[in-house]
Motif scaffolding. Structure first.
Motif, PDB file in Angstrom:
ATOM      1  N   LEU A 143       6.215 -98.298  48.765  1.00  0.00           N
ATOM      2  CA  LEU A 143       6.442 -99.725  48.966  1.00  0.00           C
ATOM      3  C   LEU A 143       7.918-100.010  48.744  1.00  0.00           C
ATOM      4  N   LYS A 144       8.364-101.122  49.279  1.00  0.00           N
ATOM      5  CA  LYS A 144       9.767-101.501  49.175  1.00  0.00           C
ATOM      6  C   LYS A 144      10.011-102.181  47.840  1.00  0.00           C
ATOM      7  N   PHE A 145      11.039-101.721  47.128  1.00  0.00           N
ATOM      8  CA  PHE A 145      11.361-102.273  45.817  1.00  0.00           C
ATOM      9  C   PHE A 145      12.870-102.405  45.709  1.00  0.00           C
ATOM     10  N   PRO A 146      13.391-103.574  45.314  1.00  0.00           N
ATOM     11  CA  PRO A 146      14.840-103.790  45.369  1.00  0.00           C
ATOM     12  C   PRO A 146      15.651-102.887  44.460  1.00  0.00           C
ATOM     13  N   TRP A 147      15.065-102.403  43.345  1.00  0.00           N
ATOM     14  CA  TRP A 147      15.842-101.581  42.423  1.00  0.00           C
ATOM     15  C   TRP A 147      15.858-100.098  42.802  1.00  0.00           C
ATOM     16  N   GLY A 148      14.901 -99.642  43.608  1.00  0.00           N
ATOM     17  CA  GLY A 148      14.903 -98.223  43.953  1.00  0.00           C
ATOM     18  C   GLY A 148      13.522 -97.729  44.325  1.00  0.00           C
ATOM     19  N   MET A 149      13.216 -96.476  43.932  1.00  0.00           N
ATOM     20  CA  MET A 149      11.948 -95.853  44.287  1.00  0.00           C
ATOM     21  C   MET A 149      10.789 -96.480  43.516  1.00  0.00           C
ATOM     22  N   ASP A 150       9.671 -96.716  44.216  1.00  0.00           N
ATOM     23  CA  ASP A 150       8.464 -97.121  43.517  1.00  0.00           C
ATOM     24  C   ASP A 150       7.983 -95.946  42.666  1.00  0.00           C
ATOM     25  N   ASP A 151       7.153 -96.232  41.669  1.00  0.00           N
ATOM     26  CA  ASP A 151       6.810 -95.213  40.676  1.00  0.00           C
ATOM     27  C   ASP A 151       6.020 -94.040  41.258  1.00  0.00           C
ATOM     28  N   LYS A 152       5.119 -94.305  42.172  1.00  0.00           N
ATOM     29  CA  LYS A 152       4.364 -93.200  42.768  1.00  0.00           C
ATOM     30  C   LYS A 152       5.292 -92.292  43.561  1.00  0.00           C
ATOM     31  N   GLY A 153       6.151 -92.877  44.397  1.00  0.00           N
ATOM     32  CA  GLY A 153       7.111 -92.080  45.157  1.00  0.00           C
ATOM     33  C   GLY A 153       8.080 -91.352  44.244  1.00  0.00           C
ATOM     34  N   PHE A 154       8.463 -92.006  43.129  1.00  0.00           N
ATOM     35  CA  PHE A 154       9.378 -91.369  42.181  1.00  0.00           C
ATOM     36  C   PHE A 154       8.776 -90.112  41.583  1.00  0.00           C
ATOM     37  N   PHE A 155       7.538 -90.184  41.119  1.00  0.00           N
ATOM     38  CA  PHE A 155       6.930 -89.019  40.481  1.00  0.00           C
ATOM     39  C   PHE A 155       6.599 -87.932  41.496  1.00  0.00           C
ATOM     40  N   GLU A 156       6.327 -88.301  42.732  1.00  0.00           N
ATOM     41  CA  GLU A 156       6.122 -87.277  43.766  1.00  0.00           C
ATOM     42  C   GLU A 156       7.418 -86.513  44.004  1.00  0.00           C
ATOM     43  N   GLY A 157       8.534 -87.236  44.079  1.00  0.00           N
ATOM     44  CA  GLY A 157       9.818 -86.560  44.231  1.00  0.00           C
ATOM     45  C   GLY A 157      10.178 -85.747  43.001  1.00  0.00           C
ATOM     46  N   SER A 158       9.883 -86.278  41.814  1.00  0.00           N
ATOM     47  CA  SER A 158      10.181 -85.555  40.575  1.00  0.00           C
ATOM     48  C   SER A 158       9.408 -84.249  40.485  1.00  0.00           C
ATOM     49  N   LEU A 159       8.176 -84.254  40.988  1.00  0.00           N
ATOM     50  CA  LEU A 159       7.369 -83.038  40.956  1.00  0.00           C
ATOM     51  C   LEU A 159       7.994 -81.945  41.815  1.00  0.00           C
ATOM     52  N   SER A 160       8.520 -82.327  42.956  1.00  0.00           N
ATOM     53  CA  SER A 160       9.186 -81.330  43.799  1.00  0.00           C
ATOM     54  C   SER A 160      10.471 -80.832  43.138  1.00  0.00           C
ATOM     55  N   TYR A 161      11.171 -81.721  42.419  1.00  0.00           N
ATOM     56  CA  TYR A 161      12.386 -81.306  41.712  1.00  0.00           C
ATOM     57  C   TYR A 161      12.048 -80.297  40.614  1.00  0.00           C
ATOM     58  N   VAL A 209       2.003 -92.093  36.650  1.00  0.00           N
ATOM     59  CA  VAL A 209       2.314 -91.122  35.602  1.00  0.00           C
ATOM     60  C   VAL A 209       1.070 -90.306  35.253  1.00  0.00           C
ATOM     61  N   GLY A 210      -0.123 -90.900  35.389  1.00  0.00           N
ATOM     62  CA  GLY A 210      -1.356 -90.131  35.171  1.00  0.00           C
ATOM     63  C   GLY A 210      -1.495 -89.006  36.179  1.00  0.00           C
ATOM     64  N   ASP A 211      -1.252 -89.307  37.465  1.00  0.00           N
ATOM     65  CA  ASP A 211      -1.293 -88.268  38.502  1.00  0.00           C
ATOM     66  C   ASP A 211      -0.244 -87.190  38.235  1.00  0.00           C
ATOM     67  N   PHE A 212       0.931 -87.617  37.781  1.00  0.00           N
ATOM     68  CA  PHE A 212       2.029 -86.682  37.522  1.00  0.00           C
ATOM     69  C   PHE A 212       1.665 -85.715  36.393  1.00  0.00           C
ATOM     70  N   LEU A 213       1.147 -86.234  35.289  1.00  0.00           N
ATOM     71  CA  LEU A 213       0.770 -85.373  34.171  1.00  0.00           C
ATOM     72  C   LEU A 213      -0.399 -84.463  34.542  1.00  0.00           C
ATOM     73  N   ASP A 214      -1.326 -84.987  35.332  1.00  0.00           N
ATOM     74  CA  ASP A 214      -2.426 -84.142  35.812  1.00  0.00           C
ATOM     75  C   ASP A 214      -1.885 -82.972  36.633  1.00  0.00           C
ATOM     76  N   ALA A 215      -0.903 -83.256  37.487  1.00  0.00           N
ATOM     77  CA  ALA A 215      -0.322 -82.207  38.322  1.00  0.00           C
ATOM     78  C   ALA A 215       0.418 -81.177  37.474  1.00  0.00           C
ATOM     79  N   LEU A 216       1.135 -81.638  36.446  1.00  0.00           N
ATOM     80  CA  LEU A 216       1.840 -80.702  35.561  1.00  0.00           C
ATOM     81  C   LEU A 216       0.855 -79.776  34.854  1.00  0.00           C
ATOM     82  N   GLU A 217      -0.256 -80.329  34.426  1.00  0.00           N
ATOM     83  CA  GLU A 217      -1.268 -79.513  33.753  1.00  0.00           C
ATOM     84  C   GLU A 217      -1.879 -78.510  34.728  1.00  0.00           C
ATOM     85  N   LYS A 218      -2.173 -78.960  35.927  1.00  0.00           N
ATOM     86  CA  LYS A 218      -2.793 -78.082  36.921  1.00  0.00           C
ATOM     87  C   LYS A 218      -1.872 -76.925  37.285  1.00  0.00           C
ATOM     88  N   GLN A 219      -0.565 -77.196  37.320  1.00  0.00           N
ATOM     89  CA  GLN A 219       0.396 -76.155  37.686  1.00  0.00           C
ATOM     90  C   GLN A 219       0.784 -75.267  36.505  1.00  0.00           C
TER      91      GLN A 219
END
Length: 747
Positions: A366-384, A433-443
């Motif tokens: 979604l469009k957000f004036p300050w930057g990345m929305d949280d879901k998109g942010f954590f998806e990008g962080s996971l790839s990083y 952040v719940g999806d992100f932590l779940d992914a970290l645990e799974k990996q």
């Protein structure tokens, strides 16, 4: 009938309209907003009746501007409390009346209380219509003796507060003008007391207990932690009350099931519930976390900015320490980096890579004036993180979200499920952040990485005491079985650096303050915080002190810092109250000292892409020189050198604006010429600071096709000398608009 006709006459109708604007609307809105408290109602009636008496039958030129000003203050005050959970300070007056602030605060969602705005507008319109019906000769202002009634109510408010002080938030107890007036009177009283006591300025104050590094506790781990890496997840503005284990541990009355998924994770790791946030503002929270020091306990220049001139202290920050011990260090946030100079501050702290919104290549949700929305942010962080795991070196990564920053943004389905955009944005973050932590645990990352989840600051919770200072710290470590589920004791952001170094059994520099979360202590500790206009301290011996904007302090018997059920012991003012303020002032000087001279360089020589059209002074700002403090009786010189990078033939249009508390202020800045590929811009100008300027910001704006590079953007402030003052007095007024001392422009 005669009585009814009398009250329906123009004179009494005008009086009724004034009562409606100044008394009835505030009283009704207070009840509807849930701010019901006897002191607040008394304050509304006292201030409202005083304004009614003073403005009744006054000329339109006097009454109308004050009515409009009152309405703007009333509406902006409600919007600010709803958005960030605090009432304005005296220095926020310009901030509240600035239309740009109101528009930015309500960006995307409109006013949060449109009915209040409508009621105020209709009331003013009705007043104008009734005044037109009234004969000018019939206008007779009320006798001056009527003023005694509201003044008596104000005196009663002060006496009652002194005899039976309330623990409620400021907006429960005060009407905004009443609060601002009380704060001004209190400041004057404090200045008078200081003068009468003949106490020398800068008298030494003991702050050893606050600056102490304490690693004498019993380690929770038998040896250095097994984790290879460290990941710090920082959630924008989240208070500790949003986690159910924190609420249960501290018996908080807050009953919202706000972040169930993060609460579930909090039950799996080691949670510190009594966790103190020392200040507001992201850069201040990050500084405390990553440099083991208290951030400024006022609105002065952030210590992160002062760190730019202190390379020795920078080397003691956590990223620099980890880098010295073989870690690669990374900082990634969802917003742009230039605001508040994080593009320079984070590398200064020791991060090898500092990345912001421009790094993300994945599409936002979604469009957000300050930057990345949280879901998109954590998806990008996971790839990083997946990229980091491919390298041989251990790594430290700090993540910073932005989606729960005002104005709050969330997808439509979340907005439909929750009563306001703030709670919808928090729920969206919780899932992300719940999806992100779940992914970290799974990996399998939790098996070799120390993960810390916390927040930079708290956006507060209405009607909840201490929520603005209540944070949380969740540790997920490979040795989870050796760690308690709930960490006892009082901790805060100042402890995070020492804790991480202690986990890895790395040496902790002596200038670092705080305790280790990985140790148990048999004795308490002193800790301090400044949020929502309140300076709070716990002495580690069961005594909690809170000083308000009137420099009135209250003591409580409390085993912890965050405690809604502490026992009130009494109030005090005078020398003892000044002592706590002086401790805060000493802590504020830990990097710069009392020297008023300062020089900051905000240029980083990196290409900055321009937009064809600029639309916002904040989102489009090209330099990170924000929220500086310029001491009184000083002179500031600004020097800029700007080059073009791949600009088209039309070049770039540039403008430099200045703001104080986010409101435009007039400084005589020379106009900037058009920047072209073969014609760089070089500008230098000077202005005087006869009074202290706080929260002072520079906004460099530009538009064009291509990019620019800042080779220099330095801000130098030095004390004014006698020769400067003499030169200023000899300069014709026409040549020195707004205290301008000199300027030089060439390209």
């Amino acid at each position: 009938m005669r009585f009814l006709n009398r009250w329906l006459s123009p004179n009494y109708s005008v009086l009724l309209t004034l009562c409606s604007l100044f008394i009835f609307i505030p009283l009704i809105s207070r009840g509807l907003l849930g701010w019901s408290q006897p002191y607040g109602y008394l304050s509304d009636i006292a201030v409202g009746s005083l304004l009614t008496v003073l403005l009744y039958q006054r000329t339109l030129l006097i009454a109308l501007p004050l009515m409009i000003f009152w309405s703007i203050l009333t509406l902006a005050n409600v919007e600010l409390i709803s958005a960030v959970g605090r009432m304005p300070e005296v220095t926020d007056l310009h901030y509240l009346t600035d239309t740009q602030f109101v528009s930015r605060s309500t960006h995307g969602a409109g006013l949060s209380h449109p009915l209040l705005a409508f009621a105020l507008l209709i009331n003013i319109a009705l007043y104008l219509l009734l005044l037109l019906r009234q004969q000018p000769a019939a206008r007779q202002p009320l006798a001056g003796t009527w003023v005694l009634a509201p003044l008596t109510l104000l005196a009663a408010h002060a006496v009652l507060q002194y005899r039976a002080p309330s623990e409620s938030d400021q907006w429960f107890q005060f009407n905004l003008p009443h609060k601002l007036a009380a704060e001004g009177l209190s400041n004057g009283e404090q200045d008078l007391q200081s003068w009468m006591s003949n106490q020398p300025p800068g008298a030494p104050v003991d702050i050893a207990g606050l600056q102490q590094l304490d690693l004498d506790g019993t380690p929770l781990l038998r040896q250095a932690g097994r984790a290879r890496n460290v990941l710090i997840i920082t959630l924008e503005g989240i208070p500790g009350a949003y986690l159910s284990p924190s609420r249960d541990a501290l018996r908080s009355p807050y009953d919202g099931n706000t972040m169930p998924r993060l609460s579930h994770w909090a039950e799996q790791g080691m949670l510190t519930a009594d966790y103190v946030l020392h200040s507001h503002q992201t850069i201040r929270g990050l500084y405390s976390m990553l440099c083991g020091d208290y951030a400024k306990l006022d609105s002065g220049t952030p210590k992160g900015v002062e760190l730019l001139n202190n390379p020795d202290r920078s080397q003691q920050c956590l990223p620099a320490q980890m880098r010295q011990n073989g870690f690669s260090t990374h900082y990634l946030q969802g917003a742009g980096l230039r605001f508040m100079a994080k593009d320079q501050i984070m590398p200064q702290m020791g991060f090898d890579k500092t990345l912001g919104r421009d790094w993300f290549s994945n599409a936002p949700h979604l469009k957000f004036p300050w930057g990345m929305d949280d879901k998109g942010f954590f998806e990008g962080s996971l790839s990083y993180i997946n990229e980091l795991r491919q390298q041989e070196k251990p790594w430290m990564l700090t993540l910073m979200t932005v989606g729960t920053h005002q104005p709050y943004s969330a997808p439509a389905d979340y907005l439909q499920r929750f009563p306001d955009s703030k709670l919808a944005a928090v729920a969206y973050l919780d899932d992300a952040v719940g999806d992100f932590l779940d992914a970290l645990e799974k990996q399998g990352l939790l098996k070799d990485t120390l993960v810390i989840v916390t927040s930079d600051e708290s956006h507060g919770i209405e009607n909840l005491s201490l929520a603005s200072a209540w944070g949380f710290n969740l540790i997920l470590a490979p040795e989870q079985q050796q760690l308690p589920r709930l960490k006892q004791g009082i901790y805060g952001h100042v402890d995070l650096t020492a804790s991480v170094l202690d986990y890895f059994a790395l040496p902790v520099p002596n200038n670092i303050s705080g305790r280790s979360l990985l140790r148990d202590y048999s004795h308490g500790r002193q800790i301090i915080s400044y949020t929502n206009g309140l300076l709070r301290e716990h002495d580690g011996k069961g005594l909690f002190t809170e000083c308000d904007f009137q420099h009135v302090c209250r003591r409580y018997a409390s085993p912890g810092f965050i405690n809604d059920k502490s026992h009130y012991l009494g109030r005090f003012t005078g020398k003892a109250a000044r002592l706590l303020s002086q401790q805060a002032e000493r802590l504020n000087q830990s990097l710069r000292g009392a020297n008023p001279s300062q020089r900051y360089q905000f240029a980083n020589h990196q290409p900055i892409e321009l937009k064809p059209q600029r639309t916002d002074d904040w989102a489009d700002n090209l330099v990170g020189a924000q929220y500086l403090e310029l001491p009184e009786n000083t002179q500031t010189t600004v020097t800029m050198k700007i080059r073009a990078v791949n600009l088209d033939a039309a070049g770039a249009t540039l403008q430099l604006k200045t703001k104080e508390y986010d409101r435009d202020v007039k400084i005589a800045i020379p106009p900037l010429p058009t920047l072209t590929a073969d014609q760089p811009v070089s500008v230098s100008f000077t202005f005087n600071n006869l009074d202290t300027r706080k929260a002072f910001s520079f906004h460099l704006l530009g538009q064009g096709n291509g990019a620019i590079t800042l080779d220099d953007f330095s801000v130098t402030t030095t004390p004014r000398t006698d020769s400067m003052v003499a030169a200023q007095s000899e300069t014709p007024a026409a040549e020195t608009p707004d205290e301008e001392a000199s300027e030089d422009l060439h390209n």
